[in-house]
Design a protein around this motif. Structure first.
Motif, PDB file in Angstrom:
ATOM      1  N   ALA A   1       3.140  -4.952   3.318  1.00  0.00           N
ATOM      2  CA  ALA A   1       1.773  -5.361   3.765  1.00  0.00           C
ATOM      3  C   ALA A   1       1.972  -6.977   3.263  1.00  0.00           C
ATOM      4  CB  ALA A   1       0.795  -5.091   3.525  1.00  0.00           C
TER       5      ALA A   1
ATOM      6  N   THR B   1       4.031   1.062   1.957  1.00  0.00           N
ATOM      7  CA  THR B   1       4.538   0.234   3.027  1.00  0.00           C
ATOM      8  C   THR B   1       4.135  -1.240   2.171  1.00  0.00           C
ATOM      9  OG1 THR B   1       3.005   1.812   4.611  1.00  0.00           O
ATOM     10  CG2 THR B   1       2.651  -0.687   5.354  1.00  0.00           C
TER      11      THR B   1
ATOM     12  N   TYR C   1       0.673  -1.175  -0.443  1.00  0.00           N
ATOM     13  CA  TYR C   1       0.017   0.381   0.132  1.00  0.00           C
ATOM     14  C   TYR C   1       1.106   1.231  -0.148  1.00  0.00           C
ATOM     15  CZ  TYR C   1      -3.355  -2.919   1.772  1.00  0.00           C
ATOM     16  OH  TYR C   1      -4.919  -4.077   1.814  1.00  0.00           O
TER      17      TYR C   1
ATOM     18  N   ALA D   1       2.368  -9.924  14.725  1.00  0.00           N
ATOM     19  CA  ALA D   1       2.272  -8.909  15.646  1.00  0.00           C
ATOM     20  C   ALA D   1       0.898  -8.118  14.406  1.00  0.00           C
ATOM     21  CB  ALA D   1       3.701  -8.100  15.753  1.00  0.00           C
ATOM     22  N   ALA D   2       0.332  -6.849  15.550  1.00  0.00           N
ATOM     23  CA  ALA D   2      -0.872  -6.034  14.459  1.00  0.00           C
ATOM     24  C   ALA D   2       0.391  -5.300  13.683  1.00  0.00           C
ATOM     25  CB  ALA D   2      -0.700  -4.889  16.141  1.00  0.00           C
ATOM     26  N   GLY D   3      -0.002  -5.242  12.367  1.00  0.00           N
ATOM     27  CA  GLY D   3       0.343  -4.984  11.149  1.00  0.00           C
ATOM     28  C   GLY D   3       1.342  -6.273  10.671  1.00  0.00           C
ATOM     29  N   ALA D   4       1.261  -7.743  10.991  1.00  0.00           N
ATOM     30  CA  ALA D   4       2.592  -7.689  10.135  1.00  0.00           C
ATOM     31  C   ALA D   4       2.443  -8.841   8.508  1.00  0.00           C
ATOM     32  CB  ALA D   4       2.783  -8.914  10.903  1.00  0.00           C
ATOM     33  N   GLY D   5       0.879  -7.732   8.683  1.00  0.00           N
ATOM     34  CA  GLY D   5      -0.120  -8.910   6.917  1.00  0.00           C
ATOM     35  C   GLY D   5      -0.817  -9.546   7.642  1.00  0.00           C
ATOM     36  N   LYS D   6      -1.189 -10.430   8.313  1.00  0.00           N
ATOM     37  CA  LYS D   6      -1.627 -11.306   8.369  1.00  0.00           C
ATOM     38  C   LYS D   6      -2.902 -11.054   7.425  1.00  0.00           C
ATOM     39  CE  LYS D   6      -2.343 -10.775  13.003  1.00  0.00           C
ATOM     40  NZ  LYS D   6      -1.686  -9.502  13.200  1.00  0.00           N
ATOM     41  N   THR D   7      -3.741 -10.122   7.656  1.00  0.00           N
ATOM     42  CA  THR D   7      -5.460  -9.345   7.400  1.00  0.00           C
ATOM     43  C   THR D   7      -5.327  -9.232   5.683  1.00  0.00           C
ATOM     44  OG1 THR D   7      -6.212  -8.835   9.571  1.00  0.00           O
ATOM     45  CG2 THR D   7      -7.539  -8.091   7.383  1.00  0.00           C
ATOM     46  N   THR D   8      -4.159  -8.934   4.767  1.00  0.00           N
ATOM     47  CA  THR D   8      -4.081  -8.597   3.480  1.00  0.00           C
ATOM     48  C   THR D   8      -4.055  -9.561   3.536  1.00  0.00           C
ATOM     49  OG1 THR D   8      -2.936  -6.472   4.667  1.00  0.00           O
ATOM     50  CG2 THR D   8      -2.373  -7.958   2.258  1.00  0.00           C
TER      51      THR D   8
ATOM     52  N   GLU E   1      -8.825 -13.698  13.253  1.00  0.00           N
ATOM     53  CA  GLU E   1      -8.997 -13.094  14.753  1.00  0.00           C
ATOM     54  C   GLU E   1     -10.513 -13.067  14.860  1.00  0.00           C
ATOM     55  OE1 GLU E   1      -6.916  -9.699  15.914  1.00  0.00           O
ATOM     56  OE2 GLU E   1      -5.502  -9.776  14.470  1.00  0.00           O
TER      57      GLU E   1
HETATM   58  N1  LIG Z   1      -6.155  -0.402   2.881  1.00  0.00           N
HETATM   59  C1  LIG Z   1      -4.619   0.087   2.884  1.00  0.00           C
HETATM   60  N2  LIG Z   1      -3.798   0.294   2.748  1.00  0.00           N
HETATM   61  C2  LIG Z   1      -3.185   1.286   3.661  1.00  0.00           C
HETATM   62  N3  LIG Z   1      -1.817   0.379   4.460  1.00  0.00           N
HETATM   63  C3  LIG Z   1      -2.656  -0.483   4.309  1.00  0.00           C
HETATM   64  C4  LIG Z   1      -4.159  -0.589   4.515  1.00  0.00           C
HETATM   65  N4  LIG Z   1      -4.294  -2.263   4.466  1.00  0.00           N
HETATM   66  C5  LIG Z   1      -3.507  -3.031   5.280  1.00  0.00           C
HETATM   67  N5  LIG Z   1      -2.459  -2.206   5.395  1.00  0.00           N
HETATM   68  C6  LIG Z   1      -1.413  -1.923   6.055  1.00  0.00           C
HETATM   69  O1  LIG Z   1      -0.291  -3.250   5.371  1.00  0.00           O
HETATM   70  C7  LIG Z   1       0.300  -3.789   6.852  1.00  0.00           C
HETATM   71  C8  LIG Z   1      -0.415  -4.559   7.346  1.00  0.00           C
HETATM   72  O2  LIG Z   1      -1.650  -4.717   7.379  1.00  0.00           O
HETATM   73  P1  LIG Z   1      -2.534  -5.890   7.505  1.00  0.00           P
HETATM   74  O3  LIG Z   1      -3.789  -5.206   7.970  1.00  0.00           O
HETATM   75  O4  LIG Z   1      -2.532  -7.470   6.716  1.00  0.00           O
HETATM   76  O5  LIG Z   1      -1.815  -6.625   9.543  1.00  0.00           O
HETATM   77  P2  LIG Z   1      -2.527  -7.176   9.905  1.00  0.00           P
HETATM   78  O6  LIG Z   1      -1.108  -8.474  10.725  1.00  0.00           O
HETATM   79  O7  LIG Z   1      -3.641  -8.057  10.110  1.00  0.00           O
HETATM   80  O8  LIG Z   1      -2.667  -6.778  11.471  1.00  0.00           O
HETATM   81  P3  LIG Z   1      -4.309  -6.634  12.167  1.00  0.00           P
HETATM   82  O9  LIG Z   1      -3.714  -8.146  13.440  1.00  0.00           O
HETATM   83  O10 LIG Z   1      -3.569  -5.596  13.260  1.00  0.00           O
HETATM   84  O11 LIG Z   1      -5.298  -7.079  11.972  1.00  0.00           O
HETATM   85  C9  LIG Z   1       0.286  -2.617   8.158  1.00  0.00           C
HETATM   86  O12 LIG Z   1       0.955  -2.156   8.130  1.00  0.00           O
HETATM   87  C10 LIG Z   1      -1.420  -2.298   7.216  1.00  0.00           C
HETATM   88  O13 LIG Z   1      -0.945  -0.574   8.095  1.00  0.00           O
END
Ligand SMILES: Nc1ncnc2c1ncn2[C@@H]1O[C@H](COP(=O)(O)OP(=O)(O)OP(=O)(O)O)[C@@H](O)[C@H]1O
Length: 366
Positions: A25, A23, A20, A44-51, A166
């Motif tokens: 992801a 960043t 993104y 951890a938070a922001g590691a890229g799991k949801t993406t 989660e």
């Molecule tokens: N739509 C978006 N626009 C910009 N940046 C994004 C977007 N979605 C995710 N990111 C960034 O991509 C990175 C990975 O995000 P992601 O949501 O995949 O992490 P995560 O491991 O699921 O975190 P969490 O546990 O907080 O849900 C983070 O730095 C997040 O800020």
């Protein structure tokens, strides 16, 4: 000879990437998921799991790489053409529909016959222990019952892969532990393929067949839970997985002696690095055993005590100033007042060696 028929896995990721702006992801994930298994994406938070999950579901388009579902490259396919179910931490039930109608909804959308819907809803309700709420509206259900209805609604389908982001994070600790055990049982009994994302290492260790450790978009390690705990790929993973956290101590292997916190110890069962080197020793709290002063490898002074129920976490300070945390059965810890001097025996077999330069695990000599 009979040629081997290529077997398609439910899910394969091949060099999957997504940024993104600046960043990154997800930085090139490659993963094979075996049928009927629970894969946990831990980070951890922001590691890229949801993406990662969103790219599998088709809710995000990868910049590069492939999503292969049941042997078909569906990287560019619409979400509804993929036959995956994504379960968010989202309790949104239809407030004006009964438990039954909430669960039945995806089957009605798929135009299943009424007797089949009836049978499948009742079966999943029994598995999740909620037959008593089928006739009730969500407002009459407890938080745990609503979560179960929401899970039942997701699980009533039979997709190639279930993606769970989660799914239990909004629940209180007791309910979370109970429901995760049930999710695991259900997954095993039904032979479903689950990919679950969580930042909670205990949840990951409890339910996974395999854990994918993700950090800043990169896969750091893919391992069975016990292997991740026993042989973490690097110091950060070792610290992430385990509570109280692993102890890190400056150390050296001379080729014959083990020097730990400035003291020379007989190596015993230590699985030494292949060559003499300075290293960072990782020692899990349970590999430090308290004993009488003068009887262990070190003498140390108790500086803090934290009861953990059946265990107590004891922080001790060595004469050189190094702090160590160990865990001991609470029943035997009555004599460990703050300020007491204890002996500390180091379990050599559990000692891990990390490269101080890059933090990576140094595999022991063969
Ligand atoms: N739509 C978006 N626009 C910009 N940046 C994004 C977007 N979605 C995710 N990111 C960034 O991509 C990175 C990975 O995000 P992601 O949501 O995949 O992490 P995560 O491991 O699921 O975190 P969490 O546990 O907080 O849900 C983070 O730095 C997040 O800020």
């Amino acid at each position: 000879m009979i040629p081997e028929i290529p077997r398609s896995l439910p899910l394969q990721l091949n060099g999957l990437r997504k940024s993104y702006g600046a960043t990154v992801a997800v930085a090139g994930t490659t993963l094979d998921v075996e049928p009927g298994t629970m894969t946990v994406i831990l980070g951890a938070a922001g590691a890229g799991k949801t993406t990662t999950l969103k790219m599998i579901a088709g809710l995000e388009t990868p910049d590069a790489g492939q999503v292969i579902l049941a042997g078909h490259d569906l990287t560019a396919a619409e979400p509804r053409a993929r036959n995956v179910a994504m379960i968010f931490d989202n309790l949104a039930l239809y407030p004006d529909r009964s438990g039954f109608d909430n669960i039945a909804y995806p089957l009605k959308l798929a135009r299943r016959a009424a007797p089949e819907i009836e049978e499948r809803v009742r079966r999943i309700a029994v598995l999740l222990k909620i037959p008593h709420v089928l006739g009730r509206l969500p407002k009459t259900m407890s938080g745990g019952e609503k979560q179960r209805v929401a899970l039942a609604r997701a699980l009533v389908r039979e997709p190639t892969v279930f993606l769970l982001d989660e799914p239990l994070s909004s629940l209180d600790a007791m309910l979370r532990i109970e429901l995760r055990a049930e999710l695991r049982r259900l997954q095993r009994e039904q032979g479903h393929t689950f990919v679950l994302a969580t930042p909670d290492f205990q949840e990951a260790l409890a339910v996974a067949d395999r854990i994918v450790m993700l950090r800043a978009g990169r896969v750091v390690q893919i391992a069975a839970p016990q292997d991740l705990y026993d042989a973490p790929a690097d110091i950060e993973t070792a610290r992430f997985v385990g509570a109280p956290q692993i102890n890190l101590v400056d150390a050296e292997w001379t080729g014959g002696a083990l020097i730990l916190a400035g003291q020379s110890l007989a190596p015993g069962a230590f699985r030494a690095p292949p060559a003499p080197c300075a290293f960072t020793a990782g020692i899990r709290p349970e590999h430090l055993t308290p004993c009488a002063a003068g009887q262990g490898d070190f003498d140390a002074t108790v500086s803090d005590l934290e009861p953990l129920g059946h265990l107590v976490a004891v922080t001790v300070t060595l004469s050189a100033g190094t702090e160590l945390r160990l865990t001991a059965p609470a029943a035997g810890a009555a004599g460990f007042g703050i300020g007491t001097t204890l002996g500390i025996a180091v379990g050599r077999a559990g000692l891990l060696a990390f490269d101080p330069a890059d933090g990576r695990l140094i595999p022991p000599a063969a």
